[in-house]
Design an enzyme around this catalytic site. Structure first.
Site, PDB file in Angstrom:
ATOM      1  N   CYS A 112      53.444 -89.607 -15.009  1.00 55.20           N
ATOM      2  CA  CYS A 112      52.073 -89.164 -15.252  1.00 55.20           C
ATOM      3  C   CYS A 112      51.106 -89.802 -14.242  1.00 55.20           C
ATOM      4  O   CYS A 112      51.064 -89.367 -13.103  1.00 55.20           O
ATOM      5  CB  CYS A 112      51.695 -89.443 -16.700  1.00 55.20           C
ATOM      6  SG  CYS A 112      50.411 -88.327 -17.278  1.00 55.20           S
ATOM      7  N   HIS A 164      55.892 -86.937 -19.621  1.00 47.64           N
ATOM      8  CA  HIS A 164      56.372 -88.236 -20.115  1.00 47.64           C
ATOM      9  C   HIS A 164      57.824 -88.115 -20.585  1.00 47.64           C
ATOM     10  O   HIS A 164      58.072 -87.893 -21.776  1.00 47.64           O
ATOM     11  CB  HIS A 164      55.495 -88.710 -21.283  1.00 47.64           C
ATOM     12  CG  HIS A 164      54.144 -89.153 -20.864  1.00 47.64           C
ATOM     13  ND1 HIS A 164      53.869 -90.466 -20.529  1.00 47.64           N
ATOM     14  CD2 HIS A 164      52.989 -88.470 -20.702  1.00 47.64           C
ATOM     15  CE1 HIS A 164      52.600 -90.568 -20.189  1.00 47.64           C
ATOM     16  NE2 HIS A 164      52.039 -89.381 -20.278  1.00 47.64           N
ATOM     17  N   GLU A 199      39.316 -88.385 -11.457  1.00 49.60           N
ATOM     18  CA  GLU A 199      39.157 -89.254 -12.637  1.00 49.60           C
ATOM     19  C   GLU A 199      38.433 -90.539 -12.231  1.00 49.60           C
ATOM     20  O   GLU A 199      37.659 -91.100 -12.990  1.00 49.60           O
ATOM     21  CB  GLU A 199      40.536 -89.585 -13.231  1.00 49.60           C
ATOM     22  CG  GLU A 199      40.475 -90.547 -14.415  1.00 49.60           C
ATOM     23  CD  GLU A 199      41.836 -90.791 -15.096  1.00 49.60           C
ATOM     24  OE1 GLU A 199      42.813 -90.094 -14.765  1.00 49.60           O
ATOM     25  OE2 GLU A 199      41.901 -91.684 -15.948  1.00 49.60           O
ATOM     26  N   GLU A 208      59.951 -90.319 -21.105  1.00 52.40           N
ATOM     27  CA  GLU A 208      60.369 -91.401 -22.011  1.00 52.40           C
ATOM     28  C   GLU A 208      60.366 -90.972 -23.480  1.00 52.40           C
ATOM     29  O   GLU A 208      61.120 -91.508 -24.287  1.00 52.40           O
ATOM     30  CB  GLU A 208      59.494 -92.644 -21.820  1.00 52.40           C
ATOM     31  CG  GLU A 208      58.043 -92.551 -22.289  1.00 52.40           C
ATOM     32  CD  GLU A 208      57.079 -92.006 -21.232  1.00 52.40           C
ATOM     33  OE1 GLU A 208      57.533 -91.255 -20.331  1.00 52.40           O
ATOM     34  OE2 GLU A 208      55.864 -92.300 -21.319  1.00 52.40           O
ATOM     35  N   MET A 245      52.822 -90.547 -11.157  1.00 46.81           N
ATOM     36  CA  MET A 245      53.056 -89.399 -10.267  1.00 46.81           C
ATOM     37  C   MET A 245      51.773 -89.090  -9.501  1.00 46.81           C
ATOM     38  O   MET A 245      51.782 -88.875  -8.284  1.00 46.81           O
ATOM     39  CB  MET A 245      53.502 -88.194 -11.106  1.00 46.81           C
ATOM     40  CG  MET A 245      53.627 -86.897 -10.352  1.00 46.81           C
ATOM     41  SD  MET A 245      52.130 -85.869 -10.489  1.00 46.81           S
ATOM     42  CE  MET A 245      52.817 -84.282 -10.046  1.00 46.81           C
ATOM     43  N   THR A 271      59.744-118.762 -49.514  1.00 47.20           N
ATOM     44  CA  THR A 271      59.698-117.432 -50.127  1.00 47.20           C
ATOM     45  C   THR A 271      58.369-117.139 -50.828  1.00 47.20           C
ATOM     46  O   THR A 271      58.139-116.011 -51.259  1.00 47.20           O
ATOM     47  CB  THR A 271      60.818-117.267 -51.179  1.00 47.20           C
ATOM     48  OG1 THR A 271      60.587-118.218 -52.218  1.00 47.20           O
ATOM     49  CG2 THR A 271      62.187-117.487 -50.569  1.00 47.20           C
ATOM     50  N   LYS A 272      57.522-118.170 -50.957  1.00 49.56           N
ATOM     51  CA  LYS A 272      56.292-117.977 -51.750  1.00 49.56           C
ATOM     52  C   LYS A 272      55.413-116.843 -51.205  1.00 49.56           C
ATOM     53  O   LYS A 272      54.917-116.019 -51.990  1.00 49.56           O
ATOM     54  CB  LYS A 272      55.531-119.311 -51.835  1.00 49.56           C
ATOM     55  CG  LYS A 272      54.459-119.397 -52.927  1.00 49.56           C
ATOM     56  CD  LYS A 272      54.954-119.167 -54.341  1.00 49.56           C
ATOM     57  CE  LYS A 272      55.779-120.211 -55.031  1.00 49.56           C
ATOM     58  NZ  LYS A 272      55.325-121.533 -55.183  1.00 49.56           N
ATOM     59  N   PRO A 273      55.198-116.750 -49.872  1.00 48.23           N
ATOM     60  CA  PRO A 273      54.369-115.626 -49.398  1.00 48.23           C
ATOM     61  C   PRO A 273      54.930-114.269 -49.835  1.00 48.23           C
ATOM     62  O   PRO A 273      54.178-113.365 -50.180  1.00 48.23           O
ATOM     63  CB  PRO A 273      54.401-115.773 -47.867  1.00 48.23           C
ATOM     64  CG  PRO A 273      54.759-117.197 -47.615  1.00 48.23           C
ATOM     65  CD  PRO A 273      55.614-117.629 -48.771  1.00 48.23           C
ATOM     66  N   THR A 274      56.251-114.169 -49.873  1.00 50.93           N
ATOM     67  CA  THR A 274      56.879-112.913 -50.308  1.00 50.93           C
ATOM     68  C   THR A 274      56.614-112.685 -51.803  1.00 50.93           C
ATOM     69  O   THR A 274      56.323-111.563 -52.231  1.00 50.93           O
ATOM     70  CB  THR A 274      58.394-112.955 -50.015  1.00 50.93           C
ATOM     71  OG1 THR A 274      58.561-113.086 -48.606  1.00 50.93           O
ATOM     72  CG2 THR A 274      59.101-111.699 -50.496  1.00 50.93           C
ATOM     73  N   ARG A 280      44.750 -85.076 -18.467  1.00 46.04           N
ATOM     74  CA  ARG A 280      43.614 -84.176 -18.229  1.00 46.04           C
ATOM     75  C   ARG A 280      43.541 -83.758 -16.758  1.00 46.04           C
ATOM     76  O   ARG A 280      42.891 -82.799 -16.413  1.00 46.04           O
ATOM     77  CB  ARG A 280      42.298 -84.888 -18.529  1.00 46.04           C
ATOM     78  CG  ARG A 280      42.024 -85.109 -19.975  1.00 46.04           C
ATOM     79  CD  ARG A 280      40.599 -85.578 -20.206  1.00 46.04           C
ATOM     80  NE  ARG A 280      40.526 -86.342 -21.441  1.00 46.04           N
ATOM     81  CZ  ARG A 280      40.462 -85.802 -22.651  1.00 46.04           C
ATOM     82  NH1 ARG A 280      40.439 -84.498 -22.790  1.00 46.04           N
ATOM     83  NH2 ARG A 280      40.418 -86.566 -23.731  1.00 46.04           N
ATOM     84  N   LYS A 332      66.125-116.839 -55.386  1.00 50.08           N
ATOM     85  CA  LYS A 332      64.725-117.116 -55.717  1.00 50.08           C
ATOM     86  C   LYS A 332      63.893-115.833 -55.719  1.00 50.08           C
ATOM     87  O   LYS A 332      63.158-115.559 -56.665  1.00 50.08           O
ATOM     88  CB  LYS A 332      64.143-118.054 -54.651  1.00 50.08           C
ATOM     89  CG  LYS A 332      63.678-119.364 -55.224  1.00 50.08           C
ATOM     90  CD  LYS A 332      62.980-120.144 -54.135  1.00 50.08           C
ATOM     91  CE  LYS A 332      62.638-121.517 -54.669  1.00 50.08           C
ATOM     92  NZ  LYS A 332      62.112-122.381 -53.643  1.00 50.08           N
TER      93      LYS A 332
HETATM   94  N1  GLN Z   1      44.801 -90.417 -16.464  1.00 49.43           N
HETATM   95  C1  GLN Z   1      45.648 -89.354 -16.037  1.00 49.43           C
HETATM   96  C2  GLN Z   1      45.222 -88.026 -16.610  1.00 49.43           C
HETATM   97  O1  GLN Z   1      44.499 -87.969 -17.569  1.00 49.43           O
HETATM   98  C3  GLN Z   1      47.100 -89.640 -16.375  1.00 49.43           C
HETATM   99  C4  GLN Z   1      47.352 -89.669 -17.840  1.00 49.43           C
HETATM  100  C5  GLN Z   1      48.648 -90.345 -18.184  1.00 49.43           C
HETATM  101  O2  GLN Z   1      49.197 -91.084 -17.379  1.00 49.43           O
HETATM  102  N2  GLN Z   1      49.123 -90.152 -19.400  1.00 49.43           N
HETATM  103  O3  GLN Z   1      45.613 -87.004 -16.110  1.00 49.43           O
END
Ligand code: GLN
Length: 540
Positions: A387, A516, A411, A518, A390, A189-192, A471, A224
């Site tokens: 992204c 995205h 790109e 997710e 795709m 516990t010392k670090p805490t 982009r 402690k």
């Molecule tokens: N590099 C790609 C773009 O800029 C895809 C970006 C990404 O996957 N978030 O369009």
């Protein structure tokens, strides 16, 4: 309404799960009838997380309003089941930028602008504004890094000032680490204790200590810490490693953590409803069948270690969808570079039930990604491209089906004779002026879905809205040719006529999305496309 504030700071070392602990606590407070929001303070000078390398800093989480933030904001959204906006994220860079802008606009009325108190006051202004905007009863404020670091001292000073101003409305929690060195065989516990002293030297006494550890904390250790850190024993919260991060709220509830926090604010639980969360965790536990999912990216390795933090929302979204589909997902991280030259490696892909290529940038590993996609298309392996995933699917189709062998994204290859993915018009100006920070196409945009597509089937909606960070885009000059040869355009942005989703016909699941998804998946509302993907993996 009086806003209450709980500051969460870290001790001993970073990466012990301050974000997850805060989010889990937030969930249990919310279950007791209070509105909760969470703020993340990143002590970096960077203005946002968009300019930080994901291997070092983890995922760049994008909010609805297009802020590029720390992955903890994603953790908060998932546990609290709310959308969090840019108000709730600050960095040293952002705070200083505001102070300097205000000074330039003569808003300090001629007085000397000083690091203290003007910088902490800006921090306080931001915290209060976020609490007000969210109409939060309780605001959790996570200060990144660990106490004793030079760079978070001004944030701790802001916290101390807020406490001094209204002690009834402010509490502090230290998330610490309790090592069990194998050679000693005892939890130390010392670090805490040192971490608490360091916090004390910033003028702050913690009200709570969360002790993170590999094995559960025992009574003597609790005593402690309580004794040497002047924290009541029932405010020392054990947080041993758990099998699933979704079990943390339960672990906190067993120790009455949220009730103690509320009591400290002079509040009482109005109810205690964790039933929805419980039915989700039951689903996670109940799954017996396993699907093997490969995620192919490049932001994994640092020295001899492999980290998956750069793709944390993808990982979580897969888990939510797996629970929804009644399976367990066994996720393997694939380094796309390894698939560039070795045909044997490509054969191994057939053992996967589904493959996913998440967002990415730059040339490293891209040819491997394109090869992986080719295998998925030809071998009917469920594929989900996000992204860059795709954009690579479009390149693969143009090269192998349209026969444009040098098809590419500008790109990577500005001189390609077939730029099937090209820089967005508005991005050209920004790139020409070297304006990189926070300038991508960011945040939520609408998308119209086409009937009869996989996406429409899973979303069960005609119009959706999803978060973006890119982009480059599908080049509409190739749309007719690609569609003519069978590529399905399943979703389009109505204002810009930008292709947002591509699919394949007669394939168990092959979906590429420019956005995205997710970032919008939550334990209690798994994302429809992830569910479709896992469903196809289950059927394979
Ligand atoms: N590099 C790609 C773009 O800029 C895809 C970006 C990404 O996957 N978030 O369009």
């Amino acid at each position: 309404m009086e806003h209450k504030y709980l500051f969460i700071v870290g001790g001993v070392m970073s990466g012990v799960g301050k974000g997850t602990s805060s989010a889990a606590l937030g969930l249990t407070i919310k279950a007791k009838g209070y509105s909760v929001t969470a703020i993340k303070i990143d002590p970096y000078v960077n203005v946002d997380a968009g300019t930080m390398n994901p291997v070092e800093h983890g995922e760049v989480f994008v909010t609805v309003d297009g802020d590029e933030t720390d992955q903890d904001i994603g953790t908060y959204e998932r546990y609290l089941d709310v959308d969090i906006t840019r108000m709730n994220y600050m960095t040293t860079g952002r705070v200083y930028q505001s102070v300097i802008e205000r000074e330039r606009n003569l808003e300090y009325g001629g007085k000397c602008v000083e690091v203290v108190p003007d910088v902490p006051e800006e921090v306080i202004r931001r915290i209060k504004a976020a609490a007000a905007q969210a109409e939060a009863d309780v605001t959790l404020i996570e200060v990144g890094g660990t106490v004793g670091e030079y760079q978070n001292i001004l944030f701790l000073e802001a916290a101390r000032m807020m406490y001094a101003e209204n002690p009834d409305a402010v509490q502090f929690c230290l998330v610490s680490y309790l090592p069990v060195p194998p050679s000693i065989g005892e939890m130390k516990t010392k670090p805490t204790q040192y971490a608490v002293r360091t916090l004390n030297s910033a003028g702050i006494q913690p009200d709570f200590v969360i002790g993170r550890s590999t094995i559960p904390m025992d009574g003597p250790r609790k005593k402690k810490i309580a004794r040497f850190c002047s924290v009541p024993e029932e405010h020392i919260i054990g947080a041993a490693d758990v099998k699933s991060i979704y079990d943390i709220p339960d672990m906190f509830e067993e120790q009455g953590f949220a009730d103690s926090v509320l009591k400290g604010f002079d509040l009482e639980a109005k109810k205690n409803d964790l039933s929805e969360w419980k039915s989700f965790t039951e689903k996670v536990k109940g799954a017996t069948e396993t699907v093997k999912i490969g995620v192919a990216g490049k932001y994994f390795s640092t020295g001899s270690f492999t980290l998956s933090d750069a793709y944390i929302s993808v990982l979580e979204a897969i888990k939510h969808a797996a629970a929804d589909q009644g399976v367990k997902a066994d996720i393997e991280w694939l380094n796309s570079e390894e698939y560039e030259k070795d045909p044997e490696k490509l054969k191994e892909l057939e053992s996967f039930d589904g493959l996913l290529i998440p967002g990415g940038f730059g040339s490293r590993g891209i040819e491997g990604k394109i090869k992986i996609i080719e295998v998925c298309r030809e071998k009917n392996i469920p594929y989900f491209g996000i992204c860059y995933g795709m954009q690579c699917a479009v390149i693969e189709y143009a090269r192998n089906i349209l026969g444009h062998k040098d098809a590419h994204t500008t790109e990577i290859d500005e001189g390609t004779s077939h730029p099937v993915v090209d820089v967005m018009e508005e991005q050209k100006i920004k790139l020409a002026k070297d304006e990189y920070g926070g300038t991508m196409r960011l945040g939520s945009y609408d998308c119209d879905l086409m009937e009869g597509t996989q996406s429409h089937k899973w979303y069960k909606e005609d119009k959706i809205s999803e978060r973006h960070r890119h982009r480059y885009e599908f080049n509409n000059e190739y749309r007719e040719e690609l569609v003519g040869k069978g590529l399905v355009v399943a979703g389009v942005n109505p204002k810009q006529d930008l292709v947002e989703i591509v699919e394949l016909k007669d394939h168990p699941f092959f979906v590429g999305v420019q956005f995205h998804p997710e970032f919008q998946s939550r334990p209690l509302s798994p994302h429809p496309l992830f569910c479709g993907f896992i469903n196809a993996a289950k059927n394979k």
